[in-house]
Design a protein around this motif. Sequence first.
Motif, PDB file in Angstrom:
ATOM      1  N   ARG A  91       0.877  -1.086   0.054  1.00 36.47           N
ATOM      2  CA  ARG A  91       0.038  -0.023  -0.144  1.00 36.47           C
ATOM      3  C   ARG A  91       1.119   1.260   0.062  1.00 36.47           C
ATOM      4  O   ARG A  91       1.828   1.411   0.740  1.00 36.47           O
ATOM      5  CB  ARG A  91      -0.890   0.064   1.121  1.00 36.47           C
ATOM      6  N   PHE A  92       0.594   2.242  -1.039  1.00 37.19           N
ATOM      7  CA  PHE A  92       1.659   3.310  -0.938  1.00 37.19           C
ATOM      8  C   PHE A  92       0.703   4.418  -0.480  1.00 37.19           C
ATOM      9  O   PHE A  92      -0.507   4.495  -0.479  1.00 37.19           O
ATOM     10  CB  PHE A  92       1.669   3.594  -2.460  1.00 37.19           C
ATOM     11  N   PRO A  93       1.482   5.374   0.208  1.00 42.50           N
ATOM     12  CA  PRO A  93       0.804   6.354   0.741  1.00 42.50           C
ATOM     13  C   PRO A  93       0.111   7.439  -0.448  1.00 42.50           C
ATOM     14  O   PRO A  93       0.614   7.548  -1.348  1.00 42.50           O
ATOM     15  CB  PRO A  93       1.827   7.308   1.550  1.00 42.50           C
ATOM     16  N   GLU A  94      -1.056   7.969   0.399  1.00 40.97           N
ATOM     17  CA  GLU A  94      -1.597   8.851  -0.594  1.00 40.97           C
ATOM     18  C   GLU A  94      -1.038  10.196  -0.982  1.00 40.97           C
ATOM     19  O   GLU A  94      -0.805  10.894  -1.843  1.00 40.97           O
ATOM     20  CB  GLU A  94      -3.001   9.385  -0.301  1.00 40.97           C
ATOM     21  N   TYR A 147       2.760  12.528  -0.076  1.00 42.21           N
ATOM     22  CA  TYR A 147       4.032  12.586   0.285  1.00 42.21           C
ATOM     23  C   TYR A 147       4.722  13.926   0.486  1.00 42.21           C
ATOM     24  O   TYR A 147       4.247  14.797  -0.268  1.00 42.21           O
ATOM     25  CB  TYR A 147       4.884  12.045  -1.208  1.00 42.21           C
ATOM     26  N   THR A 161       1.157  13.617  -4.662  1.00 42.88           N
ATOM     27  CA  THR A 161       0.324  12.300  -4.586  1.00 42.88           C
ATOM     28  C   THR A 161       0.586  11.499  -5.613  1.00 42.88           C
ATOM     29  O   THR A 161       1.030  11.985  -6.519  1.00 42.88           O
ATOM     30  CB  THR A 161      -1.064  12.985  -4.155  1.00 42.88           C
ATOM     31  N   ARG A 178      -6.101  16.462   4.969  1.00 38.98           N
ATOM     32  CA  ARG A 178      -4.827  15.717   5.249  1.00 38.98           C
ATOM     33  C   ARG A 178      -3.665  16.623   5.173  1.00 38.98           C
ATOM     34  O   ARG A 178      -2.559  16.475   5.627  1.00 38.98           O
ATOM     35  CB  ARG A 178      -4.905  14.273   4.785  1.00 38.98           C
TER      36      ARG A 178
END
Length: 257
Positions: free
Chosen positions: A37-40, A42, A71, A84
Amino acid sequence: MAIPPASSDAGSGRDPSASPPGPGCPAGAAEAAAAPRFPELYAPGVPFAGPELQSLAADGLLARFHQHGYTLPGLPASPQLRARAAAGAVPAAIRQRVVAGRMTAAWIYGCAAEPDRLALLVDAKRRVSSLRNTRGCTLHEVRLGPFDVISLGGLMVSSPLRTALDIALHVEPERAVPALAGLLARPQQDVRLRLLVRAIEATPRVPHKRAALEKLALLAPAFVAGGAVDVEDPVDPAHGAEDVAEVLGVAHLEREL
């Protein structure tokens, strides 16, 4: 900076060294659980420094999302995602003590461009002396009611109505009018012109009331003629937009987005 090479196993999201799924565990479920899972979002820091993020964006692997962050390409922007992003720019030590407001909240709701500095509201009942040196932020000491704030994307944000009220009262016309038009035009925000006018009228001892009504008159001159509004049901002076909601019976202020 090296990017791990693609392979048939990596492309399928499988770990070549992983054990086969056990009894009763469907292969598809196991692969989904093992898929990375990659972060949404950065931001400069861990795992990539600012120049590395710029390089990844230049290669098309990331897309610039806001001033200090990126992103994944094609990820749709949403109020939650913007909140966020804003939360990441607020020091963790004060994140639960401030509320994103004014043009920052308008950006979060998708009704304005991202401002250069975060506008953070601090309730007058809280001590703000320890927050004065917060970098990259502008602090505004205000009175906040229980319906003036919602939780969104891990950050407290002023409600759409409170956001529109503050922008009308405190932001210069060239930025305020387009943001107000956006807030009024989006049904999901549920900000109605008549309710906003009454909120302005109910605000106590604020010298910018007439200027606020003049901004709204630019959007609806027939309704706000010259800034003079006939209020049929006067509202007692209020500290927050929730008092207007109580008079008009507006339930939408009680929910979160």
